[in-house]
Design an enzyme around this catalytic site. Structure first.
Site, PDB file in Angstrom:
ATOM      1  N   SER A 146     -12.669   4.294   5.089  1.00 33.51           N
ATOM      2  CA  SER A 146     -13.455   4.161   6.934  1.00 33.51           C
ATOM      3  C   SER A 146     -14.384   5.331   6.709  1.00 33.51           C
ATOM      4  O   SER A 146     -13.603   6.564   6.970  1.00 33.51           O
ATOM      5  CB  SER A 146     -11.942   4.028   8.300  1.00 33.51           C
ATOM      6  OG  SER A 146     -11.348   2.688   7.344  1.00 33.51           O
ATOM      7  N   THR A 156      -7.839   2.238   9.029  1.00 34.23           N
ATOM      8  CA  THR A 156      -9.271   3.522  10.474  1.00 34.23           C
ATOM      9  C   THR A 156      -9.877   2.242  10.994  1.00 34.23           C
ATOM     10  O   THR A 156     -10.531   1.720  12.061  1.00 34.23           O
ATOM     11  CB  THR A 156      -9.179   4.379   9.536  1.00 34.23           C
ATOM     12  OG1 THR A 156      -8.227   4.736   9.808  1.00 34.23           O
ATOM     13  CG2 THR A 156      -9.688   4.780  11.238  1.00 34.23           C
ATOM     14  N   ASP A 199       0.310  -1.459  -0.197  1.00 33.66           N
ATOM     15  CA  ASP A 199       0.362  -0.112   0.078  1.00 33.66           C
ATOM     16  C   ASP A 199       0.643   1.340   0.138  1.00 33.66           C
ATOM     17  O   ASP A 199       1.826   1.460   1.361  1.00 33.66           O
ATOM     18  CB  ASP A 199      -1.278   0.307   1.321  1.00 33.66           C
ATOM     19  CG  ASP A 199      -1.361   1.183   1.186  1.00 33.66           C
ATOM     20  OD1 ASP A 199      -2.536   1.264   0.365  1.00 33.66           O
ATOM     21  OD2 ASP A 199      -3.113   0.927   2.514  1.00 33.66           O
TER      22      ASP A 199
HETATM   23  P1  13P Z   1      -8.484   4.217   5.564  1.00 40.04           P
HETATM   24  O1  13P Z   1      -7.175   4.127   7.134  1.00 40.04           O
HETATM   25  O2  13P Z   1      -9.147   5.648   5.944  1.00 40.04           O
HETATM   26  O3  13P Z   1      -9.650   3.053   5.861  1.00 40.04           O
HETATM   27  O4  13P Z   1      -7.642   4.454   4.675  1.00 40.04           O
HETATM   28  C1  13P Z   1      -6.843   3.127   4.463  1.00 40.04           C
HETATM   29  C2  13P Z   1      -6.322   3.270   3.436  1.00 40.04           C
HETATM   30  O5  13P Z   1      -7.408   4.366   1.871  1.00 40.04           O
HETATM   31  C3  13P Z   1      -4.929   2.928   3.055  1.00 40.04           C
HETATM   32  O6  13P Z   1      -4.122   2.880   1.405  1.00 40.04           O
END
Ligand code: 13P
Length: 297
Positions: free
Chosen positions: A217, A239, A91
């Site tokens: 999230s 999150t 990621d």
């Molecule tokens: P959140 O933490 O807002 O869910 O985002 C996760 C994300 O986009 C990881 O690439």
């Protein structure tokens, strides 16, 4: 494909393509440790749901490095007999070198996040990565515009993606494209109203690729469903799982169960169990919204 030979991991290309064609989204869930990974894999298997499990560069360091993660994930796939499609994804990879390292270690999917670079540099780096990724049959996610988030205590909205850039990126052979569409990492601030569906529509028309919604999230269900109709085929969640884990763990401690020495309430297998269960529940709730439950063929 050498690194995938002894692994049940698959790349994410087919998953997101099917999701795009059939108007649902694959869940991308960030992992932090064994409990996170095991809970997600078990919940995916039980609900016959294809899944992308992902690590940020920070989580890679936290968990002890790439070999630890690849070993843990492959071990769990085999020992828990996970048969649904699972991709292990980098990621927000900050460099082509890091993405290549992940591929060499056995990741089946990578994101190169060149959103902080001048666009010409971003696209040149994606091109460079594609050669290596194609050789290893690994899926690639690129990003244009930028995702909002907190910097120096201030939450910014990010930069909306540009359709011309989306079109150009789509010609590089990437499997999916992330773009700024008013989405934000972390908890959405009170002032936030909505994703920019106009931007999403324009980007989708320009690139016609499966698109990725970061900051998954806390977006209301109706907006998630509308985004999927408009071309979002992968939704990133981090999150939300952390909050579920926090709430369940807090309850265990507030109920003083950790202080039950006779019942060994201090045993980490007990202490971490409510949080692990909460991760499964959140996974099941979100993947229902995403429409990907039961899609493992
Ligand atoms: P959140 O933490 O807002 O869910 O985002 C996760 C994300 O986009 C990881 O690439």
């Amino acid at each position: 494909m050498a690194k995938l030979y002894n692994s049940r991991l698959v790349n994410a290309t087919k998953m997101v393509k099917d999701a795009h064609e059939n108007k649902y989204a694959i869940g991308h869930f960030n992992i932090n440790n064994l409990e996170w990974t095991k809970s997600l894999l078990e919940a995916a298997q039980d609900s016959k749901t294809p899944i992308i499990i992902a690590t940020s560069e920070g989580a890679i360091k936290y968990m002890g490095g790439l070999k630890t993660i690849v070993g843990m994930v492959n071990g769990l796939l085999e020992e828990l007999n996970i048969t649904v499609p699972v991709a292990l994804h980098l990621d927000h990879g900050q460099s082509v070198e890091m993405a290549k390292k992940c591929i060499e270690a056995g990741y089946s999917s990578v994101m190169f996040d060149g959103s902080h670079l001048p666009y010409e540099e971003n696209i040149a780096k994606v091109k460079e990565l594609m050669i290596f990724a194609n050789d290893h049959e690994v899926s690639v996610e690129a990003e244009i515009g930028s995702i909002g988030g907190e910097e120096d205590g201030v939450v910014g909205e990010g930069e909306l993606g540009d359709p011309l850039q989306a079109e150009e990126m789509s010609k590089l052979g990437i499997s999916m494209l992330a773009a700024g569409i008013g989405n934000i990492h972390g908890k959405y601030p009170e002032w936030w109203k909505s994703l920019s569906f106009e931007t999403l529509e324009a980007l989708q028309n320009a690139c016609k690729l499966p698109m990725v919604l970061h900051g998954g999230s806390g977006i209301p269900q109706d907006q998630v469903e509308k985004a999927i109709k408009l071309g979002i085929s992968k939704i990133n969640v981090n999150t939300e799982l952390q909050l579920s884990f926090r709430d369940a763990t807090r309850k265990y401690i507030e109920d003083k169960k950790d202080l039950d020495d006779h019942g060994k309430g201090f045993d980490p297998r007990k202490l971490l169990a409510p949080g692990s269960k909460a991760i499964k529940e959140t996974f099941l709730e979100l993947t229902k919204w995403f429409g990907c439950q039961g899609k493992a063929k």
